[in-house]
Write a protein that holds these residues in place. Sequence first.
Motif, PDB file in Angstrom:
ATOM      1  N   UNK A  38      -2.031 -33.022  23.925  1.00  0.00           N
ATOM      2  CA  UNK A  38      -3.208 -33.749  24.403  1.00  0.00           C
ATOM      3  C   UNK A  38      -3.499 -33.591  25.897  1.00  0.00           C
ATOM      4  N   UNK A  39      -2.553 -32.975  26.641  1.00  0.00           N
ATOM      5  CA  UNK A  39      -2.791 -32.872  28.079  1.00  0.00           C
ATOM      6  C   UNK A  39      -2.541 -31.487  28.666  1.00  0.00           C
ATOM      7  N   UNK A  40      -1.647 -30.712  28.064  1.00  0.00           N
ATOM      8  CA  UNK A  40      -1.261 -29.437  28.674  1.00  0.00           C
ATOM      9  C   UNK A  40      -2.442 -28.487  28.855  1.00  0.00           C
ATOM     10  N   UNK A  41      -3.383 -28.479  27.902  1.00  0.00           N
ATOM     11  CA  UNK A  41      -4.518 -27.558  28.000  1.00  0.00           C
ATOM     12  C   UNK A  41      -5.846 -28.297  28.185  1.00  0.00           C
ATOM     13  N   UNK A  42      -5.779 -29.540  28.659  1.00  0.00           N
ATOM     14  CA  UNK A  42      -6.990 -30.339  28.847  1.00  0.00           C
ATOM     15  C   UNK A  42      -7.235 -30.600  30.332  1.00  0.00           C
ATOM     16  N   UNK A  43      -8.396 -31.196  30.633  1.00  0.00           N
ATOM     17  CA  UNK A  43      -8.760 -31.587  32.003  1.00  0.00           C
ATOM     18  C   UNK A  43      -9.047 -33.081  31.994  1.00  0.00           C
ATOM     19  N   UNK A  44      -7.987 -33.920  32.062  1.00  0.00           N
ATOM     20  CA  UNK A  44      -8.163 -35.369  31.892  1.00  0.00           C
ATOM     21  C   UNK A  44      -8.509 -36.117  33.178  1.00  0.00           C
ATOM     22  N   UNK A  45      -8.669 -35.413  34.300  1.00  0.00           N
ATOM     23  CA  UNK A  45      -8.967 -36.087  35.559  1.00  0.00           C
ATOM     24  C   UNK A  45     -10.364 -35.729  36.043  1.00  0.00           C
ATOM     25  N   UNK A  46     -10.927 -36.628  36.854  1.00  0.00           N
ATOM     26  CA  UNK A  46     -12.259 -36.382  37.395  1.00  0.00           C
ATOM     27  C   UNK A  46     -12.412 -37.106  38.727  1.00  0.00           C
ATOM     28  N   UNK A  47     -13.413 -36.688  39.478  1.00  0.00           N
ATOM     29  CA  UNK A  47     -13.789 -37.398  40.704  1.00  0.00           C
ATOM     30  C   UNK A  47     -15.203 -37.915  40.496  1.00  0.00           C
ATOM     31  N   UNK A  48     -15.275 -39.196  40.106  1.00  0.00           N
ATOM     32  CA  UNK A  48     -16.565 -39.828  39.834  1.00  0.00           C
ATOM     33  C   UNK A  48     -17.386 -39.074  38.790  1.00  0.00           C
ATOM     34  N   UNK A  49     -16.702 -38.397  37.889  1.00  0.00           N
ATOM     35  CA  UNK A  49     -17.369 -37.712  36.796  1.00  0.00           C
ATOM     36  C   UNK A  49     -17.984 -36.388  37.162  1.00  0.00           C
ATOM     37  N   UNK A  50     -17.829 -35.940  38.427  1.00  0.00           N
ATOM     38  CA  UNK A  50     -18.495 -34.709  38.853  1.00  0.00           C
ATOM     39  C   UNK A  50     -17.697 -33.453  38.556  1.00  0.00           C
ATOM     40  N   UNK A  51     -16.412 -33.601  38.296  1.00  0.00           N
ATOM     41  CA  UNK A  51     -15.578 -32.427  37.995  1.00  0.00           C
ATOM     42  C   UNK A  51     -14.483 -32.848  37.028  1.00  0.00           C
ATOM     43  N   UNK A  52     -14.067 -31.907  36.202  1.00  0.00           N
ATOM     44  CA  UNK A  52     -13.016 -32.156  35.240  1.00  0.00           C
ATOM     45  C   UNK A  52     -11.809 -31.324  35.658  1.00  0.00           C
ATOM     46  N   UNK A  53     -10.707 -31.997  35.896  1.00  0.00           N
ATOM     47  CA  UNK A  53      -9.556 -31.352  36.518  1.00  0.00           C
ATOM     48  C   UNK A  53      -8.306 -31.576  35.669  1.00  0.00           C
ATOM     49  N   UNK A  54      -7.467 -30.545  35.642  1.00  0.00           N
ATOM     50  CA  UNK A  54      -6.209 -30.641  34.900  1.00  0.00           C
ATOM     51  C   UNK A  54      -5.241 -31.590  35.590  1.00  0.00           C
ATOM     52  N   UNK A  55      -4.388 -32.193  34.817  1.00  0.00           N
ATOM     53  CA  UNK A  55      -3.312 -33.023  35.369  1.00  0.00           C
ATOM     54  C   UNK A  55      -2.329 -32.163  36.149  1.00  0.00           C
ATOM     55  N   UNK A  56      -2.285 -30.892  35.814  1.00  0.00           N
ATOM     56  CA  UNK A  56      -1.331 -29.972  36.416  1.00  0.00           C
ATOM     57  C   UNK A  56      -2.055 -28.991  37.344  1.00  0.00           C
ATOM     58  N   UNK A  57      -1.297 -28.110  37.971  1.00  0.00           N
ATOM     59  CA  UNK A  57      -1.927 -27.166  38.888  1.00  0.00           C
ATOM     60  C   UNK A  57      -2.383 -25.895  38.179  1.00  0.00           C
ATOM     61  N   UNK A  58      -2.172 -25.854  36.872  1.00  0.00           N
ATOM     62  CA  UNK A  58      -2.644 -24.710  36.093  1.00  0.00           C
ATOM     63  C   UNK A  58      -3.041 -25.193  34.704  1.00  0.00           C
ATOM     64  N   UNK A  59      -3.908 -24.440  34.081  1.00  0.00           N
ATOM     65  CA  UNK A  59      -4.389 -24.815  32.754  1.00  0.00           C
ATOM     66  C   UNK A  59      -4.635 -23.560  31.938  1.00  0.00           C
TER      67      UNK A  59
END
Length: 218
Positions: A105-126
């Motif tokens: 559920x997280x290794x290949x996903x982008x579960x983070x964001x900055x006010x909804x403007x970008x979708x970012x991985x929990x890790x430094x690679x995806x």
Amino acid sequence: MTANELGDLLAGVFAPAAFILLAVTVVMQAIELRAQRQELEETRDVFSAQNTLIGSQTDAAIKSADLFAAQNDILTAQETARLAEARNTEFVGLLQRIETILRTRLADRAPLTVNGSAHISLFDKRPMPLPEGSIAAIGTAADNALFAEQNRGGTKYQVYDKYGHLQAFQALIKLSKRAQEMAASLGVDHQDIVAEIRLVEFADLLERYVHNGVVAGR
């Protein structure tokens, strides 16, 4: 017959009788004393036998108590081992569940964001490659997520709640805390595992992301 002659006659008659009576009395007393002595000896033998029996019963009771104590110690040790094994099994199961959430559920996903403007991985690679085994996989994920956070310049990231990301974060936090509790009850070896894979720091990081806010996915 004069009084003296009568006295001599009576003395001659009763003296032997008195002697015989005395002799009979002495014999009777001797027989009675012998009977009492025999009774005392028999009573002493009975008391001795009773004391021996009581001693045997006491020894048997002590041995029985010792046996019961030994059996109780064995049962206690077995129960302690069973409970420890059950806790260890639960601990391993918690790590496996954490690993499963990270992989699926997280290794290949982008579960983070900055006010909804970008979708970012929990890790430094995806996608984030995770090694085999729960301990290695969790340790790698935690190290990488913490490293990625250090390189993000203090930006407050929120959880991008799409595909169940928020639920995954909450589950990881709950499972991690439970694993910490289990490790504390299991001893130093399990506590060392938790410290080695940085589980406490990882859970704190996830909580911080959730605390920063949740942005609904679109």
